[in-house]
Design an enzyme around this catalytic site. Structure first.
Site, PDB file in Angstrom:
ATOM      1  N   ARG A 111       0.888  -1.177   0.000  1.00  0.00           N
ATOM      2  CA  ARG A 111       0.000   0.000   0.000  1.00  0.00           C
ATOM      3  C   ARG A 111       0.919   1.218   0.000  1.00  0.00           C
ATOM      4  O   ARG A 111       1.784   1.344   0.869  1.00  0.00           O
ATOM      5  CB  ARG A 111      -0.903   0.017   1.230  1.00  0.00           C
ATOM      6  CG  ARG A 111      -1.648   1.347   1.365  1.00  0.00           C
ATOM      7  CD  ARG A 111      -2.749   1.321   2.398  1.00  0.00           C
ATOM      8  NE  ARG A 111      -3.877   0.501   1.964  1.00  0.00           N
ATOM      9  CZ  ARG A 111      -5.083   0.537   2.522  1.00  0.00           C
ATOM     10  NH1 ARG A 111      -5.334   1.346   3.533  1.00  0.00           N
ATOM     11  NH2 ARG A 111      -6.051  -0.243   2.074  1.00  0.00           N
ATOM     12  N   HIS A 138      -7.694   0.517  -6.324  1.00  0.00           N
ATOM     13  CA  HIS A 138      -7.818  -0.358  -5.136  1.00  0.00           C
ATOM     14  C   HIS A 138      -8.485  -1.667  -5.576  1.00  0.00           C
ATOM     15  O   HIS A 138      -9.607  -1.974  -5.166  1.00  0.00           O
ATOM     16  CB  HIS A 138      -8.639   0.358  -4.064  1.00  0.00           C
ATOM     17  CG  HIS A 138      -8.552  -0.267  -2.697  1.00  0.00           C
ATOM     18  ND1 HIS A 138      -7.641  -1.262  -2.358  1.00  0.00           N
ATOM     19  CD2 HIS A 138      -9.273  -0.032  -1.550  1.00  0.00           C
ATOM     20  CE1 HIS A 138      -7.815  -1.606  -1.092  1.00  0.00           C
ATOM     21  NE2 HIS A 138      -8.790  -0.881  -0.584  1.00  0.00           N
ATOM     22  N   GLN A 141     -10.095  -4.459  -3.116  1.00  0.00           N
ATOM     23  CA  GLN A 141     -11.388  -4.096  -2.533  1.00  0.00           C
ATOM     24  C   GLN A 141     -12.530  -4.587  -3.431  1.00  0.00           C
ATOM     25  O   GLN A 141     -13.558  -5.081  -2.959  1.00  0.00           O
ATOM     26  CB  GLN A 141     -11.479  -2.570  -2.373  1.00  0.00           C
ATOM     27  CG  GLN A 141     -12.818  -2.082  -1.874  1.00  0.00           C
ATOM     28  CD  GLN A 141     -13.088  -2.530  -0.441  1.00  0.00           C
ATOM     29  OE1 GLN A 141     -12.247  -2.375   0.426  1.00  0.00           O
ATOM     30  NE2 GLN A 141     -14.262  -3.082  -0.194  1.00  0.00           N
ATOM     31  N   ASP A 230     -18.041   6.133  -0.989  1.00  0.00           N
ATOM     32  CA  ASP A 230     -16.756   6.049  -0.282  1.00  0.00           C
ATOM     33  C   ASP A 230     -16.519   7.411   0.358  1.00  0.00           C
ATOM     34  O   ASP A 230     -17.234   8.387   0.062  1.00  0.00           O
ATOM     35  CB  ASP A 230     -15.646   5.679  -1.289  1.00  0.00           C
ATOM     36  CG  ASP A 230     -14.288   5.434  -0.628  1.00  0.00           C
ATOM     37  OD1 ASP A 230     -14.228   5.284   0.606  1.00  0.00           O
ATOM     38  OD2 ASP A 230     -13.275   5.389  -1.364  1.00  0.00           O
ATOM     39  N   CYS A 269     -16.680   0.643   1.077  1.00  0.00           N
ATOM     40  CA  CYS A 269     -15.451  -0.122   1.374  1.00  0.00           C
ATOM     41  C   CYS A 269     -14.974   0.070   2.807  1.00  0.00           C
ATOM     42  O   CYS A 269     -14.190  -0.736   3.300  1.00  0.00           O
ATOM     43  CB  CYS A 269     -14.351   0.243   0.392  1.00  0.00           C
ATOM     44  SG  CYS A 269     -13.800   1.965   0.512  1.00  0.00           S
ATOM     45  N   ARG A 297     -13.250  -9.276   2.515  1.00  0.00           N
ATOM     46  CA  ARG A 297     -11.860  -8.932   2.214  1.00  0.00           C
ATOM     47  C   ARG A 297     -10.969 -10.134   2.543  1.00  0.00           C
ATOM     48  O   ARG A 297     -10.059 -10.475   1.798  1.00  0.00           O
ATOM     49  CB  ARG A 297     -11.396  -7.709   3.032  1.00  0.00           C
ATOM     50  CG  ARG A 297     -12.141  -6.409   2.738  1.00  0.00           C
ATOM     51  CD  ARG A 297     -11.897  -5.924   1.331  1.00  0.00           C
ATOM     52  NE  ARG A 297     -10.474  -5.824   1.034  1.00  0.00           N
ATOM     53  CZ  ARG A 297      -9.685  -4.787   1.340  1.00  0.00           C
ATOM     54  NH1 ARG A 297     -10.206  -3.726   1.919  1.00  0.00           N
ATOM     55  NH2 ARG A 297      -8.412  -4.787   1.030  1.00  0.00           N
TER      56      ARG A 297
HETATM   57  N1   CP Z   1     -11.293  -0.703   2.674  1.00  0.00           N
HETATM   58  C1   CP Z   1      -9.996  -0.712   3.034  1.00  0.00           C
HETATM   59  O1   CP Z   1      -9.103  -0.921   2.207  1.00  0.00           O
HETATM   60  O2   CP Z   1      -9.770  -0.496   4.349  1.00  0.00           O
HETATM   61  P1   CP Z   1      -8.375  -0.248   5.074  1.00  0.00           P
HETATM   62  O3   CP Z   1      -7.887   1.110   4.667  1.00  0.00           O
HETATM   63  O4   CP Z   1      -8.695  -0.337   6.532  1.00  0.00           O
HETATM   64  O5   CP Z   1      -7.396  -1.315   4.646  1.00  0.00           O
HETATM   65  N1  NVA Z   2     -10.672   6.085  -1.111  1.00  0.00           N
HETATM   66  C1  NVA Z   2     -10.169   5.718   0.209  1.00  0.00           C
HETATM   67  C2  NVA Z   2     -10.272   4.254   0.413  1.00  0.00           C
HETATM   68  C3  NVA Z   2      -9.798   3.767   1.738  1.00  0.00           C
HETATM   69  C4  NVA Z   2      -9.854   2.280   1.863  1.00  0.00           C
HETATM   70  C5  NVA Z   2      -8.744   6.209   0.346  1.00  0.00           C
HETATM   71  O1  NVA Z   2      -7.970   6.078  -0.618  1.00  0.00           O
HETATM   72  O2  NVA Z   2      -8.388   6.719   1.406  1.00  0.00           O
END
Ligand code: CP
Ligand code: NVA
Length: 319
Positions: A111, A138, A141, A230, A269, A297
């Site tokens: 990440r 992502h 997800q 989101d 998500c 997940r």
């Molecule tokens: N939805 C998601 O990716 O959550 P986190 O940021 O907690 O990993």
């Molecule tokens: N769109 C959000 C998703 C978090 C899981 C972000 O990138 O922060």
């Protein structure tokens, strides 16, 4: 070392419909086989002896825990790595880091706040690299989202989904999935920088995706089989105050849900910001499947890990 290239999972669009369906089937099968199990550490598990490196340079609850627990439930081990505590933080290159980690690990999830870092890691890694979220996409997800939709409502192909709010990283992966899995995606976003990625929309349309763009949340929600939103302020986004003001008309409440199909699911998500992108009443309503999404997940990561490490024939594994 393998002669063939590693099975990276960087974006939904990189994979055929058949591969995505295969990963989703693996996820559903391993979910059924291991339902209720806690940390089975016996030999004979499909990923016994394999190691996952989990590199998280941004906060995470779901992605981090689901990959870690999923890998362990499949018999593997996990190294949680914080890039700032690695030599990366002192300037060691991603290319060298990738080549070193490839000698220790069997798969890496990253990440990162810089999408190019993910691509660079995958370029140099000889083991599979999984995108655990970048500001651009992502994809992991979306595997869980598809699994969740189909568990509740059957095949997603031919259905209409509505995306309300920011045309962000999660939206991009959803757009790609719409093309690959054959559902129609209507996105309602504010104008300008908040509209979905033009590249993703063009790619999806070129690949048969039915992607409709509007600035009107009511138009997008009309008759939808699921309403998805989101956060309005993603990790790394600046000027939160301005965003909260601009996104105000994109709040998902009971009135908006009433325009969707009577059977419509509410999906998110997570993490959620109640009172911003969604009302408490919708978030807590029977239509809301957000915690099933979160649980899935885990199952989706397991299906994906099996696929990435080419252990995707579960015929000799009975759980
Ligand atoms: N939805 C998601 O990716 O959550 P986190 O940021 O907690 O990993
Ligand atoms: N769109 C959000 C998703 C978090 C899981 C972000 O990138 O922060």
């Amino acid at each position: 070392r393998k002669a063939s290239s590693p099975r990276h999972f960087l974006d939904i669009k990189d994979h055929s419909t058949e591969t995505l369906r295969h990963i989703l089937t693996l996820a559903a099968r391993i979910k059924a086989l291991q339902q209720g199990r806690r940390h089975p550490l016996c030999p004979g598990l499909p990923l016994a002896g394999r190691a996952l490196g989990l590199m998280m340079s941004r906060p995470s609850t779901r992605t981090r825990v689901s990959f870690e627990i999923g890998m362990k439930q499949l018999g593997g081990t996990v190294n949680v790595l914080s890039p700032s505590e690695m030599q990366l933080g002192r300037g060691e290159s991603i290319a060298d880091t990738a080549r070193v980690l490839s000698r220790f690990l069997d798969v890496i999830t990253l990440r990162t706040g810089t999408d190019a870092n993910l691509r660079e890691l995958a370029r140099w890694s000889s083991v599979p690299v999984i995108n655990g979220l970048t500001p651009v996409s992502h994809p992991v997800q979306i595997l869980a989202d598809i699994l969740t939709f189909e568990e509740h409502r059957g095949p997603i192909t031919g259905r209409k989904l509505a995306w309300i709010g920011d045309g962000n990283n999660v939206a991009t992966s959803m757009i790609e999935a719409a093309a690959r899995l054959g559902f129609s995606l209507h996105l309602a976003t504010p104008e300008g920088e908040f509209t979905p990625s033009e590249t993703a929309v063009k790619w999806a349309r070129d690949n048969g995706g039915d992607i409709r763009l509007t600035h009107d949340p009511r138009e997008a929600a009309e008759g939808a089989d699921a309403v998805i939103t989101d956060t309005w302020v993603s990790m790394g986004d600046k000027d939160a105050e301005n965003r909260l003001r601009i996104f105000r008309p994109y709040h998902v409440d009971k009135a908006l849900m009433a325009l969707a199909s009577p059977e419509a699911l509410f999906m998110h998500c997570l993490p959620a910001h109640i009172g911003e992108e969604v009302s408490k009443a919708v978030f807590e309503s029977p239509a809301s499947v957000v915690f099933d999404e979160a649980e899935n997940r885990l199952h989706a990561q397991k299906g994906l890990l099996l696929w990435c490490m080419e252990k995707d024939d579960l015929s000799d594994y009975q759980g």
